[in-house]
Motif scaffolding. Sequence first.
Motif, short mmCIF file in Angstrom:
data_model
loop_
_atom_site.label_atom_id
_atom_site.label_comp_id
_atom_site.label_asym_id
_atom_site.label_seq_id
_atom_site.Cartn_x
_atom_site.Cartn_y
_atom_site.Cartn_z
N ARG A 143 0.83 -1.21 0.00
CA ARG A 143 0.00 0.00 0.00
C ARG A 143 0.87 1.26 0.00
O ARG A 143 0.55 2.24 -0.68
CB ARG A 143 -0.93 0.00 1.21
N TYR A 146 2.05 1.69 -3.47
CA TYR A 146 0.96 2.17 -4.32
C TYR A 146 0.73 3.66 -4.12
O TYR A 146 0.57 4.42 -5.09
CB TYR A 146 -0.32 1.39 -3.99
N LEU A 147 0.71 4.09 -2.86
CA LEU A 147 0.50 5.51 -2.58
C LEU A 147 1.65 6.35 -3.12
O LEU A 147 1.44 7.47 -3.60
CB LEU A 147 0.34 5.72 -1.08
N ARG A 150 1.19 6.56 -6.83
CA ARG A 150 0.06 7.45 -7.12
C ARG A 150 0.46 8.90 -6.92
O ARG A 150 0.11 9.76 -7.74
CB ARG A 150 -1.10 7.10 -6.19
N ALA A 151 1.19 9.18 -5.85
CA ALA A 151 1.64 10.56 -5.61
C ALA A 151 2.57 11.03 -6.72
O ALA A 151 2.49 12.18 -7.17
CB ALA A 151 2.34 10.65 -4.25
N ASN A 153 2.55 9.95 -9.83
CA ASN A 153 1.73 10.18 -11.02
C ASN A 153 0.98 11.50 -10.91
O ASN A 153 0.83 12.23 -11.91
CB ASN A 153 0.74 9.03 -11.20
N LEU A 154 0.49 11.81 -9.71
CA LEU A 154 -0.21 13.09 -9.53
C LEU A 154 0.74 14.26 -9.74
O LEU A 154 0.36 15.28 -10.35
CB LEU A 154 -0.83 13.15 -8.13
N GLU A 157 1.30 14.51 -13.48
CA GLU A 157 0.14 15.07 -14.15
C GLU A 157 0.02 16.58 -13.86
O GLU A 157 -0.33 17.36 -14.75
CB GLU A 157 -1.12 14.35 -13.68
#
Length: 368
Positions: A143, A146-147, A150-151, A153-154, A157
């Motif tokens: 997890r 994953y976080l 994700r961070a 990728n954010l 972006e």
Amino acid sequence: MPRIDVCLAAAVWLAGVCTVIGQAQSGAEWVIVTAFAAACSAPLLWRSVAPLRVVAVIGAVGLIGQLLPTSSLLDGPFLLAFALAIGTAGSSADGWRPVLVVTAAILPSLIVGAWQAEDVGGSVLTVGWLALAFTIGRAIGLRRSYLAVRAANLRLERAREIERELAAERLAIARDLHDVIAQSVETVSMQATIGAHLFDSDPGAARDALLRIRSASTSTSRSIREMLGVMRASDQPSDRLAGLEDLADLVSAARSETCAASFAISGEPRVVDSSIGPALYRVVQEALTNVRRHARASLVTVELAWQPAEIAVTVADDGVGASDDLAEGYGLRGMRERLALIGGRLEIDTEAQRGFRVRASVPTEAVP
């Protein structure tokens, strides 16, 4: 070392000592249990720095504990410390390496314990307990990964979004510079030509041409200062951007000896969104520039129409017009893009030898 590791090591040591309450009978046994619990808990101080090495060290301490006469009293301190260590290893390392290290660290102790107690069931329960601790640690690690992804990728972006915003801003600045400079240069060139032609025969008209040049240069200077103020994006109030109330002056500056210009307003003026005025002003400015550059017109009319659901401005001339397969240049594309940003649209009507008509409209029913 992190403060949380110090607290966890102390808590595991205390919990390990408490597991033998009611089992240790003599002072010597209490000393052995206390020392063994400390030996198992101390490596946890470095669990965040070297989790796999901590697993190996605690595994070795556990093997030593199985060889002591009081081994039955030492399982609690060992299992608590070892479970926390392998949970940390599972959460902080990927692949098969933590599995191999944990297996190598616990296997000797399990073999010795099972051989001494001749009880396979106890070893199975121990393996299940440790496997659960490792699985929980692995889930936490997954997890966390994953976080982190994700961070990342954010952030990526967001960086791309910023790049898109900067590109859009650069395009807007390019449109503004094109509108302002092209209009000013055309005005100055035309008035300078008129002034030079009439300098000897009509000094008064030549003087008027020079005054128009001065007015055009002053207006251009102000517009460029306005754009620079927007680009600075400071908290200080900047000069007012040219808007609908400046259309009359813009049309007046477009008049020349060869081309008359008129301006009319219909409908009831009202308050509109602050983005509409500057956008329509730039559209009219570009349209008038195109008239001077290409139309060879004798009359250009500008009409501002306040309608119930929209506000529209129309620029029409009686010049040479253009063919139906007109190729839109940078100026017309800039008009469309500028209007699209505020929900407006651009209509072009032209025919060879029949003049050119540009109509820009923006809906206003959603504007408070």
